[in-house]
Design an enzyme around this catalytic site. Structure first.
Site, PDB file in Angstrom:
ATOM      1  CE  LYS A 252      -3.752  -2.392   2.310  1.00 30.58           C
ATOM      2  NZ  LYS A 252      -4.376  -2.778   3.584  1.00 30.58           N
TER       3      LYS A 252
ATOM      4  CD  GLN B   4      -3.139  -4.324   6.597  1.00 33.84           C
ATOM      5  OE1 GLN B   4      -3.009  -3.347   5.876  1.00 33.84           O
ATOM      6  NE2 GLN B   4      -3.827  -5.395   6.236  1.00 33.84           N
TER       7      GLN B   4
ATOM      8  CG  ASP C 189      -9.525   0.007   5.142  1.00 30.63           C
ATOM      9  OD1 ASP C 189      -9.380   0.031   3.909  1.00 30.63           O
ATOM     10  OD2 ASP C 189      -8.804  -0.651   5.913  1.00 30.63           O
TER      11      ASP C 189
END
Ligand code: NAD
Length: 282
Positions: free
Chosen positions: A52, A96, A119
């Site tokens: 990422k 994460q 997210d």
């Protein structure tokens, strides 16, 4: 059967983002910035985070990565999130997942400012998605919708069966499809006679994480398959349905399908990059 090429689609999206970021930089403005927090040393998580960060930088955006040890006190994590929430140079924050078991993941995700929630997993963003007014969409479901749209696969009025009801994939995908006027059946591990549903579906989206979950004959002729799952098997990466073993029979049965790998996977990261840019603009 048409192969839905997620890799090519993601590449195009990333090229467009890079162009837009280059224009921002050329105007002398600061570029978008993502902050990623990883707690613990899971090899797979570490490689996702590296990927990422690398992608972010390759598109001309900034990325800060915070690698914290497994025993980081929860209070320190809240403090870091709070600092990033207030940092005007940080546009988007990603924690994460999965966090180590001893953390309250939902509470930590909710401590992110929902306007920086890369997210789309904050309670507020989940709620807004359910109301049909998403501020930010979770990356994998957004990628699935984008693949359907760019491949001219009509969703309105179709019967879509979503397999899996996780907060990350299944649930928000079903919500997005409802918003696009599909008739949605959400199946999960307690669903009885799963194939009764898949056999009458126009679109099947599988995110169960079980190789060989369904066979080609479990689909209606001409149906569309979006295989989200990434299963590591002795024969390599496989979806819940798609594999080198099933490919030929699927080709006879379906009108379109995403391969694994090269389908939904590359779209997830492209959508994350899109979310970072969008949050910068907002
Ligand atoms: P999860 O384990 O949180 O959820 C799995 C869901 O599948 C559950 O809701 C469960 O009820 C359902 N399920 C399990 N077995 C089933 C069965 N036999 N029949 C019907 N339903 C069943 O997993 P997740 O995070 O949602 O991920 C699902 C899969 O998607 C995994 O393989 C994961 O690696 C993959 N994934 C891919 C991407 C991508 O970018 N391609 C992103 C996220 C997750």
């Amino acid at each position: 059967m048409r192969i839905i090429d997620g890799k090519a689609c993601a590449q195009q999206i990333k090229q467009d983002i890079a162009k837009e970021v280059a224009t921002i930089a050329a105007r002398g403005l600061r570029v978008p910035q993502l902050a990623i927090i990883l707690v613990g040393d899971r090899e797979d998580s570490l490689s996702y985070v590296r990927n990422k960060a690398k992608t972010c930088q390759s598109l001309g955006m900034d990325c800060q990565t915070f690698l914290l040890p497994d025993d980081t006190p929860e209070a320190d994590l809240y403090q870091l999130v709070d600092q990033l929430n207030h940092d005007p140079l940080v546009d988007a924050i990603l924690i994460q997942l999965p966090l180590p078991d001893h953390y309250n993941s939902a509470k930590i995700l909710d401590s992110i400012d929902y306007r920086k929630d890369a997210d789309g997993l904050h309670l507020m963003n989940v709620g807004l998605l359910h109301l049909g007014e998403p501020y930010v969409m979770p990356c994998t479901p957004k990628g699935i919708l984008s693949l359907l749209t760019t491949n001219n696969i009509e969703v309105a009025g179709k019967h879509a069966v979503v397999i899996g009801r996780s907060q990350l994939v299944g649930e928000p995908t079903a919500q997005l499809l409802i918003r696009e006027n599909a008739t949605v059946t959400l199946c999960h591990s307690h669903t009885r006679n799963l194939t009764d549903f898949t056999r009458i579906a126009d679109i099947v989206i599988t995110a169960a994480g079980h190789p060989r979950l369904l066979q080609p004959e479990d689909f209606k002729e001409g149906a569309v398959l979006i295989d989200v799952a990434i299963n590591r098997t002795e024969e390599g990466l496989e979806g819940d349905v798609y594999s080198p073993r099933t490919r030929e029979a699927l080709e006879q049965r379906l009108s379109a399908a995403t391969p694994v790998p090269g389908g939904v996977g590359p779209m997830t990261i492209a959508m994350l990059m899109q979310n970072v840019l969008d949050m910068y603009k907002m």
